[in-house]
Design a protein around this motif. Structure first.
Motif, PDB file in Angstrom:
ATOM      1  N   GLN A  35      18.100  36.015 121.167  1.00 22.42           N
ATOM      2  CA  GLN A  35      18.592  36.416 122.483  1.00 22.42           C
ATOM      3  C   GLN A  35      20.071  36.799 122.422  1.00 22.42           C
ATOM      4  O   GLN A  35      20.495  37.793 123.029  1.00 22.42           O
ATOM      5  N   MET A  36      20.862  36.024 121.670  1.00 16.31           N
ATOM      6  CA  MET A  36      22.287  36.320 121.557  1.00 16.31           C
ATOM      7  C   MET A  36      22.535  37.627 120.812  1.00 16.31           C
ATOM      8  O   MET A  36      23.582  38.253 120.975  1.00 16.31           O
ATOM      9  N   CYS A  37      21.566  38.041 119.994  1.00 16.53           N
ATOM     10  CA  CYS A  37      21.700  39.295 119.240  1.00 16.53           C
ATOM     11  C   CYS A  37      20.954  40.440 119.915  1.00 16.53           C
ATOM     12  O   CYS A  37      20.742  41.503 119.304  1.00 16.53           O
ATOM     13  N   GLY A  38      20.540  40.227 121.139  1.00 16.90           N
ATOM     14  CA  GLY A  38      19.931  41.303 121.910  1.00 16.90           C
ATOM     15  C   GLY A  38      18.564  41.737 121.432  1.00 16.90           C
ATOM     16  O   GLY A  38      18.141  42.865 121.690  1.00 16.90           O
ATOM     17  N   GLY A  39      17.844  40.853 120.712  1.00 16.73           N
ATOM     18  CA  GLY A  39      16.510  41.203 120.242  1.00 16.73           C
ATOM     19  C   GLY A  39      16.498  42.306 119.199  1.00 16.73           C
ATOM     20  O   GLY A  39      15.521  43.057 119.082  1.00 16.73           O
ATOM     21  N   PHE A  40      17.564  42.392 118.395  1.00 16.27           N
ATOM     22  CA  PHE A  40      17.682  43.456 117.394  1.00 16.27           C
ATOM     23  C   PHE A  40      16.772  43.181 116.201  1.00 16.27           C
ATOM     24  O   PHE A  40      16.834  42.115 115.584  1.00 16.27           O
ATOM     25  N   ALA A  41      15.912  44.148 115.852  1.00 14.14           N
ATOM     26  CA  ALA A  41      14.991  44.016 114.718  1.00 14.14           C
ATOM     27  C   ALA A  41      15.691  44.445 113.434  1.00 14.14           C
ATOM     28  O   ALA A  41      16.281  45.529 113.372  1.00 14.14           O
ATOM     29  N   VAL A  42      15.614  43.602 112.410  1.00 20.37           N
ATOM     30  CA  VAL A  42      16.318  43.892 111.160  1.00 20.37           C
ATOM     31  C   VAL A  42      15.453  44.642 110.159  1.00 20.37           C
ATOM     32  O   VAL A  42      15.963  45.163 109.165  1.00 20.37           O
ATOM     33  N   ASP A  43      14.136  44.673 110.382  1.00 19.42           N
ATOM     34  CA  ASP A  43      13.251  45.372 109.448  1.00 19.42           C
ATOM     35  C   ASP A  43      11.980  45.792 110.175  1.00 19.42           C
ATOM     36  O   ASP A  43      11.855  45.616 111.389  1.00 19.42           O
ATOM     37  N   GLY A  44      11.047  46.342 109.422  1.00 21.03           N
ATOM     38  CA  GLY A  44       9.798  46.793 110.007  1.00 21.03           C
ATOM     39  C   GLY A  44       8.741  45.719 110.115  1.00 21.03           C
ATOM     40  O   GLY A  44       7.600  45.999 110.498  1.00 21.03           O
ATOM     41  N   TYR A  45       9.100  44.473 109.770  1.00 21.82           N
ATOM     42  CA  TYR A  45       8.143  43.371 109.811  1.00 21.82           C
ATOM     43  C   TYR A  45       8.268  42.529 111.080  1.00 21.82           C
ATOM     44  O   TYR A  45       7.620  41.494 111.208  1.00 21.82           O
ATOM     45  N   GLY A  46       9.133  42.954 111.987  1.00 20.09           N
ATOM     46  CA  GLY A  46       9.281  42.237 113.245  1.00 20.09           C
ATOM     47  C   GLY A  46      10.296  41.118 113.228  1.00 20.09           C
ATOM     48  O   GLY A  46      10.416  40.379 114.210  1.00 20.09           O
ATOM     49  N   ARG A  47      11.044  40.960 112.144  1.00 15.00           N
ATOM     50  CA  ARG A  47      12.051  39.905 112.101  1.00 15.00           C
ATOM     51  C   ARG A  47      13.251  40.306 112.954  1.00 15.00           C
ATOM     52  O   ARG A  47      13.717  41.442 112.894  1.00 15.00           O
ATOM     53  N   LEU A  48      13.753  39.349 113.723  1.00  9.90           N
ATOM     54  CA  LEU A  48      14.854  39.606 114.640  1.00  9.90           C
ATOM     55  C   LEU A  48      16.132  38.954 114.138  1.00  9.90           C
ATOM     56  O   LEU A  48      16.107  37.832 113.608  1.00  9.90           O
ATOM     57  N   LEU A  49      17.230  39.651 114.313  1.00 10.78           N
ATOM     58  CA  LEU A  49      18.523  39.086 113.968  1.00 10.78           C
ATOM     59  C   LEU A  49      18.780  37.859 114.837  1.00 10.78           C
ATOM     60  O   LEU A  49      18.569  37.884 116.043  1.00 10.78           O
ATOM     61  N   GLY A  50      19.227  36.781 114.212  1.00  6.34           N
ATOM     62  CA  GLY A  50      19.451  35.531 114.928  1.00  6.34           C
ATOM     63  C   GLY A  50      18.307  34.547 114.788  1.00  6.34           C
ATOM     64  O   GLY A  50      18.462  33.366 115.091  1.00  6.34           O
TER      65      GLY A  50
END
Length: 231
Positions: free
Chosen positions: A146-161
């Protein structure tokens, strides 16, 4: 109009990426000891987000005289399989059945390998987690999807934070996969040292990245950094 994301810095540890084998090998042969090592780390350093997924996975291609007793045990103890495909069958494991499953995995012995030399059966523990701050006993403030705005880091659905732990305790070998999001400020070195102190594996000097907000505030970019354990 671009979405403005929160201005936070996060450092991630991907241990290990698929290109590097996908997981740390636990240097503990006995399944019960490997399980204890994983749970010791979990109890000390992370807080699961929801209930962890527990499964017994039996791979195809093993000796029939070893595979069949494991299959019969699973059917009698765990009921019908949760999933089944060309390569393996998986059963959901209740928390109160973990000790029985570990016993069956240990009893299978050194012959419990597939034709490719991999463990024939494994107890898998998989969970999204949040790292705990040793000073407060609570998840690190400012480190969450949530603090990282739901940013996805890859194509596997992993979220930053977000962070995740996946342990596979097998008949002949065990492994630990980690995806960790740590605070990118003055708390970083202490957080990394605490994790390493409770892990039964040595964290890689590679695979550390610092994520910073782009200039326009619409996304994050990462740069590879040295391990904070070497500082």
């Amino acid at each position: 109009m671009s979405v403005q994301r929160p201005r936070v810095e996060v450092v991630t540890y991907d241990g290990l990426p698929a290109a590097s084998g996908g997981a740390h090998g636990l240097r503990v042969r006995k399944p019960r000891l490997a399980w204890q090592a994983v749970q010791s780390f979990v109890d000390a350093c992370v807080d699961p987000v929801g209930d962890p997924a527990l499964a017994l996975r039996l791979w195809k291609g093993g000796p029939p005289d070893v595979s069949e007793p494991l299959r019969q045990f699973a059917a009698a103890t765990l009921g019908g399989p949760r999933t089944q495909d060309r390569t393996s069958t998986a059963w959901r494991v209740r928390p109160d059945a973990v000790d029985h499953v570990l016993g069956a995995i240990e009893d299978a012995g050194v012959a419990a390998v597939t034709e490719h030399g991999h463990p024939l059966a494994s107890l898998v523990w998989d969970a999204e987690v949040r790292l705990l701050d040793a000073r407060t006993g609570q998840p690190y403030d400012g480190v969450s999807p949530q603090m990282c705005g739901g940013f996805a880091v890859d194509g596997y659905g992993r979220l930053l934070g977000a962070s995740g732990v996946r342990a596979s305790v097998g008949t002949t070998a065990s492994s630990l996969s980690l995806w960790l999001s740590l605070p990118g400020d003055e708390r970083l070195a202490e957080a990394a040292r605490r994790i390493q102190a409770h892990l039964a594996v040595r964290m890689s000097a590679k695979h550390w990245r610092r994520w910073r907000l782009t200039r326009d505030g619409s996304s994050y970019r990462s740069t590879r950094i040295p391990s904070p354990l070497t500082g």
